[in-house]
Write an enzyme that holds these catalytic residues in place. Structure first.
Site, mmCIF file in Angstrom:
data_model
loop_
_atom_site.group_PDB
_atom_site.id
_atom_site.type_symbol
_atom_site.label_atom_id
_atom_site.label_comp_id
_atom_site.label_asym_id
_atom_site.label_seq_id
_atom_site.Cartn_x
_atom_site.Cartn_y
_atom_site.Cartn_z
ATOM 1 N N ARG A 10 49.779 55.095 63.906
ATOM 2 C CA ARG A 10 48.325 55.973 63.718
ATOM 3 C C ARG A 10 48.527 57.160 62.584
ATOM 4 N NH1 ARG A 10 47.278 60.046 67.049
ATOM 5 N NH2 ARG A 10 47.598 58.706 68.982
ATOM 6 N N TYR A 25 22.935 55.950 51.729
ATOM 7 C CA TYR A 25 23.219 54.915 52.425
ATOM 8 C C TYR A 25 22.942 55.133 53.810
ATOM 9 C CZ TYR A 25 26.019 51.735 55.204
ATOM 10 O OH TYR A 25 26.430 50.635 56.094
ATOM 11 N N ASP A 39 29.904 59.808 47.098
ATOM 12 C CA ASP A 39 30.390 58.304 47.712
ATOM 13 C C ASP A 39 30.448 57.595 46.402
ATOM 14 O OD1 ASP A 39 30.100 55.802 48.758
ATOM 15 O OD2 ASP A 39 28.823 56.485 50.428
ATOM 16 N N LYS A 49 33.193 47.124 50.112
ATOM 17 C CA LYS A 49 32.101 46.832 49.042
ATOM 18 C C LYS A 49 33.199 46.126 47.672
ATOM 19 C CE LYS A 49 29.337 48.018 52.048
ATOM 20 N NZ LYS A 49 28.664 49.209 51.844
HETATM 21 C C1 PLP Z 1 28.447 50.187 52.936
HETATM 22 C C2 PLP Z 1 28.469 51.627 52.473
HETATM 23 C C3 PLP Z 1 28.981 52.805 53.171
HETATM 24 C C4 PLP Z 1 29.443 52.587 54.645
HETATM 25 O O1 PLP Z 1 30.569 51.830 54.644
HETATM 26 P P1 PLP Z 1 31.125 50.770 55.827
HETATM 27 O O2 PLP Z 1 32.577 50.156 55.204
HETATM 28 O O3 PLP Z 1 30.121 49.735 56.038
HETATM 29 O O4 PLP Z 1 31.217 51.488 57.206
HETATM 30 C C5 PLP Z 1 28.846 53.979 52.699
HETATM 31 N N1 PLP Z 1 28.306 54.275 51.556
HETATM 32 C C6 PLP Z 1 27.828 53.335 50.805
HETATM 33 C C7 PLP Z 1 27.157 53.715 49.477
HETATM 34 C C8 PLP Z 1 27.731 51.917 51.099
HETATM 35 O O5 PLP Z 1 27.410 50.960 50.540
#
Ligand code: PLP
Length: 380
Positions: free
Chosen positions: A46, A98, A169, A194
């Site tokens: 961890r 998001y 982000d 993504k």
């Molecule tokens: C998908 C997404 C998230 C969250 O990510 P997960 O891997 O699904 O937890 C956060 N920010 C953006 C812009 C996203 O497209």
């Protein structure tokens, strides 16, 4: 090395005992301690794992960051950033973010004693927004699902003047297209699910920073919350990252062609820089491309349900950033955590569709969109 090379060769084979070209997956949860009081690099997975270290190190190189942490999901990354906040702190965010980030604000902020404000146009953020409680500005650019572009540099200068830090982000563009720390951001966060991983087969997140205080705090947060990326997923993420540049190049090329096709059908398209000359100038100054997510409102003359059903190359699904094209209906899918009133206010209408363009042949994608439009119009 340029980023295209780092993506592929950022992990040195000399870091592992047999010189294997790809990093091994270390599954062990615990490690021998030589003697009482003597420490080794790894003690318990961890707190640190060699395979996770490899992916964290790779991400750090892409971003020119000192501190890099891989998380179990993008939301684990975002929530770890929010864990830096103290009771009474306030966060400013752009108003279309998001859906999961919004859910966090909506469901958990109040009980944690935190406040937030969604700002309608971040490029008009001004002194007045910064009351003394504002400690963090959280930017998503381009935004989701309307692809609005925020001037990262300007917001960072403004926030820093008022004693707040900035997190970006960067999921939609990645370090390949947009270096947010270099633009002045204190923290960059990712859903690595993504574009970074790129194959719709893994959930992961990351947070990076060059600030020592924030970096050391994040290490404690990661080890304490235990929201770590597993060794196996760390390996898969490394494999995905290797092809980020070639995937992204093709996806952007296809995206421009899909936009041109939709325009030829008199359909107006949201993409990074589409909203105004100002946003277009910001986008080209701070990023190397528009990315591969677009959205558009299907005009009234087309039947929405028939359009979706008729598509063969755009499965209806949440998420984005994989090699395959996807379509989604934000109002009922990714942004259902927003109230109807908020959706309307922001401009997430019932006819809005978001498309993540993949790496297929652009002619196939366009032919498919064209036939679905014909069907959706014919039966109306
Ligand atoms: C998908 C997404 C998230 C969250 O990510 P997960 O891997 O699904 O937890 C956060 N920010 C953006 C812009 C996203 O497209």
């Amino acid at each position: 090395m340029k980023i295209e090379s780092l993506l592929v060769q950022g992990n040195s084979p000399h870091n592992n005992p047999y010189g294997a070209i790809v990093p091994p997956i270390f599954l062990a949860s615990t490690y021998i301690q030589p003697a009482i009081g003597e420490e080794q690099d790894f003690a318990y997975s961890r707190g640190g794992n060699p395979t996770r270290n490899e992916v964290e190190d790779l991400l750090a190189q892409l971003e020119d960051a000192q501190y890099s942490y891989a998380f179990a999901s993008g939301m684990a990354a975002t929530s770890s950033v929010f864990s830096l906040l103290k009771q009474g702190d306030k966060v400013l965010l752009n108003n279309n973010i998001y859906g999961g980030t919004f859910r966090y604000l909506d469901q958990l902020f109040e009980q944690r004693g935190l406040a937030y404000q969604l700002v309608e146009n971040f490029n008009q953020l001004s002194e007045e927004h910064f009351d003394p409680a504002v400690k963090l500005v959280f930017i998503e650019t381009p935004s989701n699902p309307l692809l609005e572009v925020t001037d990262i540099k300007r917001i960072c200068e403004l926030a820093h003047q008022h004693g707040a830090i900035v997190a970006v982000d960067n999921t939609f563009l990645t370090a390949y297209l947009q270096k947010t720390l270099a633009l002045g951001a204190d923290i960059v966060t990712y859903s690595a699910t993504k574009y970074l991983s790129g194959h719709a087969d893994l959930i992961a997140g990351a947070v990076l920073t060059n600030d020592q205080v924030i970096g050391e705090r994040l290490k404690i947060i990661q080890n304490t919350l235990g929201n770590i990326l597993s060794p196996f997923d760390s390996y898969s993420l490394i494999r995905g990252i290797k092809t980020l540049a070639v995937r992204m190049d093709r996806q952007i090329e296809n995206t421009h062609k899909v936009i041109a096709f939709l325009h030829s059908k008199a359909i107006s398209v949201n993409f990074a820089g589409a909203h105004s000359k100002e946003e277009a100038a910001i986008q080209s100054a701070q990023a190397k491309g528009i990315g591969a997510v677009i959205s558009f409102e299907l005009p009234e003359e087309y039947d929405l349900a028939i359009f979706i059903q008729a598509l063969k190359m755009f499965p209806l699904a949440v998420s984005l950033g994989g090699v395959e094209s996807l379509i989604c209906h934000p109002a009922s899918m990714t942004h259902e955590s927003y109230s109807k009133e908020l959706q309307e206010k922001i401009g997430i209408s019932d006819r809005l569709l978001r498309v993540a363009v993949g790496i297929e042949h652009s002619e196939d994608l366009i032919t498919d969109l064209a036939q679905a439009l014909v069907q959706a119009k014919g039966e109306k």
